[in-house]
Design a protein around this motif. Structure first.
Motif, PDB file in Angstrom:
ATOM      1  N   LEU A  98      47.179  51.895  48.220  1.00 15.05           N
ATOM      2  CA  LEU A  98      46.827  51.807  49.706  1.00 15.05           C
ATOM      3  C   LEU A  98      48.001  52.345  50.717  1.00 15.05           C
ATOM      4  CD1 LEU A  98      44.992  48.167  49.531  1.00 15.05           C
ATOM      5  CD2 LEU A  98      44.132  50.603  49.529  1.00 15.05           C
ATOM      6  N   THR A  99      49.106  51.793  50.419  1.00 15.27           N
ATOM      7  CA  THR A  99      50.322  52.097  51.434  1.00 15.27           C
ATOM      8  C   THR A  99      51.226  53.149  51.351  1.00 15.27           C
ATOM      9  OG1 THR A  99      51.585  50.588  50.486  1.00 15.27           O
ATOM     10  CG2 THR A  99      50.196  49.626  51.929  1.00 15.27           C
ATOM     11  N   GLY A 100      50.890  53.680  49.816  1.00 18.49           N
ATOM     12  CA  GLY A 100      52.067  54.735  49.397  1.00 18.49           C
ATOM     13  C   GLY A 100      53.252  54.280  49.239  1.00 18.49           C
ATOM     14  N   GLN A 101      53.492  52.957  49.540  1.00 16.25           N
ATOM     15  CA  GLN A 101      54.939  52.340  49.479  1.00 16.25           C
ATOM     16  C   GLN A 101      55.203  51.892  47.813  1.00 16.25           C
ATOM     17  OE1 GLN A 101      57.120  52.582  52.091  1.00 16.25           O
ATOM     18  NE2 GLN A 101      55.365  53.950  52.931  1.00 16.25           N
ATOM     19  N   ARG A 102      56.377  51.783  47.516  1.00 17.82           N
ATOM     20  CA  ARG A 102      56.904  50.996  46.406  1.00 17.82           C
ATOM     21  C   ARG A 102      56.756  49.615  46.521  1.00 17.82           C
ATOM     22  NH1 ARG A 102      57.186  53.945  42.104  1.00 17.82           N
ATOM     23  NH2 ARG A 102      59.133  53.034  41.073  1.00 17.82           N
ATOM     24  N   THR A 103      56.126  48.860  45.449  1.00 20.38           N
ATOM     25  CA  THR A 103      55.842  47.586  45.545  1.00 20.38           C
ATOM     26  C   THR A 103      56.010  46.993  43.886  1.00 20.38           C
ATOM     27  OG1 THR A 103      54.219  45.990  46.120  1.00 20.38           O
ATOM     28  CG2 THR A 103      53.284  47.828  44.836  1.00 20.38           C
ATOM     29  N   GLU A 104      56.528  45.826  43.980  1.00 24.69           N
ATOM     30  CA  GLU A 104      56.529  45.245  42.581  1.00 24.69           C
ATOM     31  C   GLU A 104      55.447  44.620  41.903  1.00 24.69           C
ATOM     32  OE1 GLU A 104      59.828  42.124  40.604  1.00 24.69           O
ATOM     33  OE2 GLU A 104      59.391  41.871  42.822  1.00 24.69           O
ATOM     34  N   VAL A 105      55.197  44.968  40.728  1.00 30.83           N
ATOM     35  CA  VAL A 105      53.939  44.475  40.093  1.00 30.83           C
ATOM     36  C   VAL A 105      54.144  43.903  38.871  1.00 30.83           C
ATOM     37  CG1 VAL A 105      51.789  45.490  39.104  1.00 30.83           C
ATOM     38  CG2 VAL A 105      52.762  46.705  40.973  1.00 30.83           C
ATOM     39  N   LEU A 106      53.577  42.860  38.488  1.00 34.50           N
ATOM     40  CA  LEU A 106      53.481  42.072  37.430  1.00 34.50           C
ATOM     41  C   LEU A 106      52.531  42.438  36.469  1.00 34.50           C
ATOM     42  CD1 LEU A 106      54.608  39.463  36.070  1.00 34.50           C
ATOM     43  CD2 LEU A 106      52.825  38.360  36.806  1.00 34.50           C
ATOM     44  N   TRP A 107      53.093  43.035  35.395  1.00 31.40           N
ATOM     45  CA  TRP A 107      52.330  43.305  34.093  1.00 31.40           C
ATOM     46  C   TRP A 107      52.276  42.078  33.139  1.00 31.40           C
ATOM     47  CZ3 TRP A 107      50.114  48.228  32.465  1.00 31.40           C
ATOM     48  CH2 TRP A 107      50.216  49.176  33.490  1.00 31.40           C
ATOM     49  N   VAL A 108      51.336  41.468  33.129  1.00 33.16           N
ATOM     50  CA  VAL A 108      51.125  40.425  31.978  1.00 33.16           C
ATOM     51  C   VAL A 108      49.853  40.216  31.022  1.00 33.16           C
ATOM     52  CG1 VAL A 108      49.988  38.925  33.664  1.00 33.16           C
ATOM     53  CG2 VAL A 108      51.481  37.703  32.174  1.00 33.16           C
ATOM     54  N   ASN A 152      45.640  47.529  42.093  1.00 34.96           N
ATOM     55  CA  ASN A 152      44.911  48.916  41.533  1.00 34.96           C
ATOM     56  C   ASN A 152      43.547  48.242  41.104  1.00 34.96           C
ATOM     57  OD1 ASN A 152      44.980  51.516  41.612  1.00 34.96           O
ATOM     58  ND2 ASN A 152      45.902  51.667  39.611  1.00 34.96           N
ATOM     59  N   LEU A 153      42.898  47.252  41.692  1.00 38.09           N
ATOM     60  CA  LEU A 153      41.598  47.277  41.123  1.00 38.09           C
ATOM     61  C   LEU A 153      41.401  46.841  39.497  1.00 38.09           C
ATOM     62  CD1 LEU A 153      39.578  49.617  43.360  1.00 38.09           C
ATOM     63  CD2 LEU A 153      40.143  47.285  43.711  1.00 38.09           C
ATOM     64  N   ASN A 154      42.386  46.632  39.156  1.00 37.73           N
ATOM     65  CA  ASN A 154      42.442  46.326  37.387  1.00 37.73           C
ATOM     66  C   ASN A 154      41.437  44.865  37.123  1.00 37.73           C
ATOM     67  OD1 ASN A 154      42.907  45.747  34.749  1.00 37.73           O
ATOM     68  ND2 ASN A 154      45.115  45.512  35.020  1.00 37.73           N
ATOM     69  N   SER A 155      40.544  45.320  36.370  1.00 29.75           N
ATOM     70  CA  SER A 155      39.310  44.293  36.096  1.00 29.75           C
ATOM     71  C   SER A 155      39.858  43.278  35.101  1.00 29.75           C
ATOM     72  CB  SER A 155      38.320  45.031  35.470  1.00 29.75           C
ATOM     73  OG  SER A 155      38.393  45.885  34.378  1.00 29.75           O
ATOM     74  N   ARG A 156      40.943  43.407  34.367  1.00 30.06           N
ATOM     75  CA  ARG A 156      41.475  42.521  33.472  1.00 30.06           C
ATOM     76  C   ARG A 156      41.558  41.219  33.909  1.00 30.06           C
ATOM     77  NH1 ARG A 156      40.517  41.944  28.368  1.00 30.06           N
ATOM     78  NH2 ARG A 156      40.784  44.146  28.021  1.00 30.06           N
ATOM     79  N   ALA A 157      41.152  40.137  33.660  1.00 27.97           N
ATOM     80  CA  ALA A 157      41.330  39.060  34.162  1.00 27.97           C
ATOM     81  C   ALA A 157      42.622  38.125  33.882  1.00 27.97           C
ATOM     82  CB  ALA A 157      40.463  37.911  33.612  1.00 27.97           C
ATOM     83  N   ALA A 158      43.652  37.644  34.786  1.00 25.91           N
ATOM     84  CA  ALA A 158      44.720  37.477  34.568  1.00 25.91           C
ATOM     85  C   ALA A 158      44.894  35.907  33.799  1.00 25.91           C
ATOM     86  CB  ALA A 158      45.547  36.936  35.625  1.00 25.91           C
ATOM     87  N   SER A 159      45.601  35.547  32.971  1.00 27.35           N
ATOM     88  CA  SER A 159      45.384  34.202  32.248  1.00 27.35           C
ATOM     89  C   SER A 159      46.182  33.120  32.760  1.00 27.35           C
ATOM     90  CB  SER A 159      46.171  34.510  30.842  1.00 27.35           C
ATOM     91  OG  SER A 159      47.624  34.354  30.944  1.00 27.35           O
ATOM     92  N   ILE A 160      46.033  32.006  32.244  1.00 35.54           N
ATOM     93  CA  ILE A 160      46.675  30.733  32.941  1.00 35.54           C
ATOM     94  C   ILE A 160      47.826  30.734  32.917  1.00 35.54           C
ATOM     95  CG2 ILE A 160      46.420  29.412  30.878  1.00 35.54           C
ATOM     96  CD1 ILE A 160      45.708  28.154  34.426  1.00 35.54           C
ATOM     97  N   ASP A 161      48.603  31.517  32.071  1.00 36.90           N
ATOM     98  CA  ASP A 161      50.165  31.745  31.842  1.00 36.90           C
ATOM     99  C   ASP A 161      50.665  32.450  32.951  1.00 36.90           C
ATOM    100  OD1 ASP A 161      50.156  29.982  29.687  1.00 36.90           O
ATOM    101  OD2 ASP A 161      50.509  31.464  28.193  1.00 36.90           O
TER     102      ASP A 161
END
Length: 701
Positions: free
Chosen positions: A56-66, A115-124
């Motif tokens: 959206l912004t073109g800026q660098r952002t920190e993303v949690l992959w889990v 990024n509109l990721n459809s994978r549901a995040a877990s309780i962890d």
């Protein structure tokens, strides 16, 4: 060999050098999940905080992959990770209203999606986002859970890891635990990880490789310490052996008699289940031990365990093994009724006003002294995985009791995990099962063209298939191919000569041991022969009668016995022939035997109806492509009888049909599936379905 002494999988620097940060996370996850000593199927979680460009912004952002909800670190792909903005996850702290309201925090996670990721995040997810490290692993290693499940867990954690690993008391995974992990870590700088009592290990690193190596080093240290303590104490494992395992032949005979009855009695609301047998050394050591009864009653500790195994198993006394028939069903029925009543009482004691309704109260884990462990679930893979989880629980109990004293979680905590509304929501999101899930089919002539097509059709609808064939080489090849295409849990092969009573009985015994019984019989083994009446030898006549009449009787009789023992109905499908309805010239032995098959099916339908066992016939005609019987003399003989070149046979049979269409193995498979599927043909028995593209003389009357 002691499994603990086997090295963990090594990190491959050359492979890692080709991967980006997300690829390294996946590589680390798969590596950790490849060893059941590190974590069990579906258990554990991994994460990485990766700097990426915001679309959206073109800026660098920190993303949690889990790891996303419901995934398995050992087999997942990149699309198995949820991705969330770290700044939004940190902002959730301002919305947190305390432990009593922590479940509502799960509803905020979709608002943090990157990024509109459809994978549901877990309780962890909060456990990973709250810790300040770039890479975090949360694993359920047997060795660490053993320490976490000891009565003196906190002091022993300090002793084992020499102050480099912290300890927190049990708390259900969620937002509150994430906050406590962060607070504990901040108050104890320099830690390599944290043990959560009764649950598992949190560990971390600055890079994926450093995180992986830290995780496996801590697990190896726990294993080594436990081994040294066991050796120093010399305590008999599980109090020593109380009984010895049965000889294999006696064990298998007992299981073949017991498992179909157990399977049938465990069916809840008519839903079929499948069984999985485990006779591994660690299981036998436990079920044969002095401490079996008291330890089994304590239940498992790690929530990942009892979510799949129930809070405790059913132990079947050896006195039941010698029973059969109505007496066996009565005794097993009484054991299961007592288990269900105990489980219902547990539900009544622990339920909350908002708890989901009581679920299936039947046991998942059944322990059989001198035999092993049987696990029961809606499908074979789930049953097998439940068994793997209980093996983890056995390992934990063994290690904990050898050094200190094993303690399970409090009953209320167990219930609150098992009937957690978030877990219930996950169950409700699961797709509707396919029609044959929980069903077992035994297909004779399974390595032939028609047999393979039938097996594929049944497998495609969720069924399990036991292929039976006299040709071992062909059987092995087809079994391997189908297992690769449909999953190893769903396919088995057994050599079977349908003319040999002992061989047929052994095939059904094997089906009982592999799956728990049989729900669908497809009697398909066959031959074809041709000769004028005056040239038909007694040997040719007897061969046709032996395979096509006696063979169908033997497999039908044994299927009938198993279905009757299960008490859940069943479907028998006889693959006969158009020749059972109308004779062909120069095929007397074949035609007579095929007519016998049709009448045999009617007899099974008559006697099976009060038991819910249906029996029907599929009559193919001229299935040339893919059919093994046309590869021998039959093709030559039929061409000669019809006075045509052999290469013209398919066209000849096609053109003589009313519809002018060829019949293929897949057509026979479709008709077979119709009769096998309860939702399609529950009210059909004693019927005949011709699949011959139309033959006026063969019309049923």
């Amino acid at each position: 060999m002691n499994p603990s002494a086997t090295p963990f999988p090594r990190w491959d620097d050359a492979r890692a050098a080709t991967l980006d940060e997300a690829g390294l996370l996946l590589y680390r996850s798969n590596l950790l999940g490849s060893d059941l000593r590190i974590t069990n199927y579906g258990g554990g979680n991994t994460s990485a905080k990766i700097w990426q460009t915001d679309p959206l912004t073109g800026q660098r952002t920190e993303v949690l992959w889990v790891k996303g909800s419901g995934g398995d670190v050992g087999s997942m792909k990149l699309d198995g990770f949820a991705t969330l903005y770290m700044d939004k996850l940190r902002a959730l702290k301002g919305l947190y209203r305390g432990l009593a309201h922590e479940d509502e925090m799960v509803g905020y996670l979709p608002h943090c999606t990157f990024n509109l990721n459809s994978r549901a995040a877990s309780i962890d997810t909060p456990l990973h986002s709250s810790l300040p490290y770039a890479h975090v692993d949360h694993m359920h290693p047997d060795a660490v859970i053993a320490i976490a499940a000891m009565a003196n867990s906190e002091a022993l954690t300090q002793r084992v890891f020499e102050g480099t690993v912290g300890w927190l008391p049990w708390l259900r995974p969620g937002y509150e635990l994430g906050q406590r992990l962060a607070e504990y870590n901040a108050a104890h700088p320099g830690l390599r990880g944290i043990v959560l009592a009764g649950h598992g290990l949190f560990s971390w690193g600055d890079t994926s490789k450093a995180c992986y190596e830290n995780t496996v080093d801590l697990i190896a240290r726990a294993q080594q310490w436990l081994a040294q303590e066991r050796s120093a104490r010399g305590t008999p494992v599980f109090g020593g052996a109380a009984v010895q395992s049965l000889p294999e032949a006696e064990r298998d005979a007992t299981l073949a008699r017991l498992l179909p009855v157990l399977r049938g009695l465990s069916a809840e609301g008519g839903a079929h289940k499948l069984l999985h047998l485990n006779t591994s050394p660690e299981v036998l050591e436990f079920v044969n031990s002095q401490d079996l009864a008291p330890l089994a009653a304590l239940g498992t500790s790690c929530p990942d365990h009892f979510l799949r195994t129930k809070i405790r198993p059913l132990v079947v006394p050896e006195a039941v093994y010698g029973l059969s028939g109505a007496e066996l069903k009565a005794q097993l029925g009484a054991l299961l009724a007592a288990y269900r009543a105990d489980y219902a009482a547990y539900y009544e004691r622990c339920q909350r006003p908002w708890s989901p309704a009581l679920r299936d109260p039947n046991p998942v884990v059944v322990l059989l002294p001198r035999i092993g462990m049987v696990t029961i679930a809606k499908d074979k893979a789930t049953a097998r995985i439940a068994g793997e989880f209980y093996v983890n629980a056995i390992n934990v109990m063994r290690e904990a009791n050898a050094v200190d004293r094993y303690v399970g979680l409090p009953e209320q905590e167990c219930f609150d995990i098992e009937y957690w509304l978030l877990e219930e929501a996950k169950l409700q999101r699961m797709p509707k099962p396919k029609p044959l899930v929980g069903k077992v089919a035994l297909v004779t002539g399974g390595a032939g063209g028609i047999g393979q097509a039938i097996a594929k059709r049944l497998l495609s609808e969720g069924g399990c298939v036991m292929l039976a064939d006299i040709d071992q080489e062909a059987l092995d090849g087809v079994t391997s191919d189908l297992a690769q295409a449909h999953g190893k849990d769903h396919v088995r092969g057994v050599r079977c000569d349908v003319t040999d009573e002992a061989s047929v009985i052994a095939a059904f015994d094997r089906a009982a041991i592999e799956f728990g019984g049989v729900d669908i019989l497809v009697s398909n083994a066959g031959i074809a022969s041709a000769a004028p009446i005056d040239e038909t030898s007694l040997a040719l006549w007897n061969k046709n009668q032996s395979i096509l009449a006696t063979g169908y009787f033997l497999v039908g009789r044994e299927a009938f016995k198993v279905m009757k023992a299960q008490g859940t109905g069943g479907s028998m499908v006889m693959i006969a022939s158009k020749n059972g309805m109308v004779a062909s010239a120069q095929a007397t032995a074949y035609c007579a035997a095929k007519a016998a098959e049709i009448q045999l099916s009617r007899s099974f339908a008559l006697e099976g109806a009060p038991l819910g066992i249906r029996s029907n016939v599929v009559n193919p005609d001229a299935v040339i492509r893919g059919s093994k019987i046309w590869t021998g003399k039959w093709s030559e003989e039929r061409a000669a009888a019809n006075k045509i070149p052999e290469q013209d046979l398919e066209a000849f049979y096609r053109d003589r049909s009313l519809l002018k269409r060829s019949v293929f193995p897949e057509d026979i498979a479709e008709a077979t599936y119709f009769f096998a599927a309860e939702h399609l043909s529950a009210k059909s028995t004693g019927n005949i379905l011709n699949v011959d593209a139309g033959n006026l003389a063969a019309f049923t009357r």
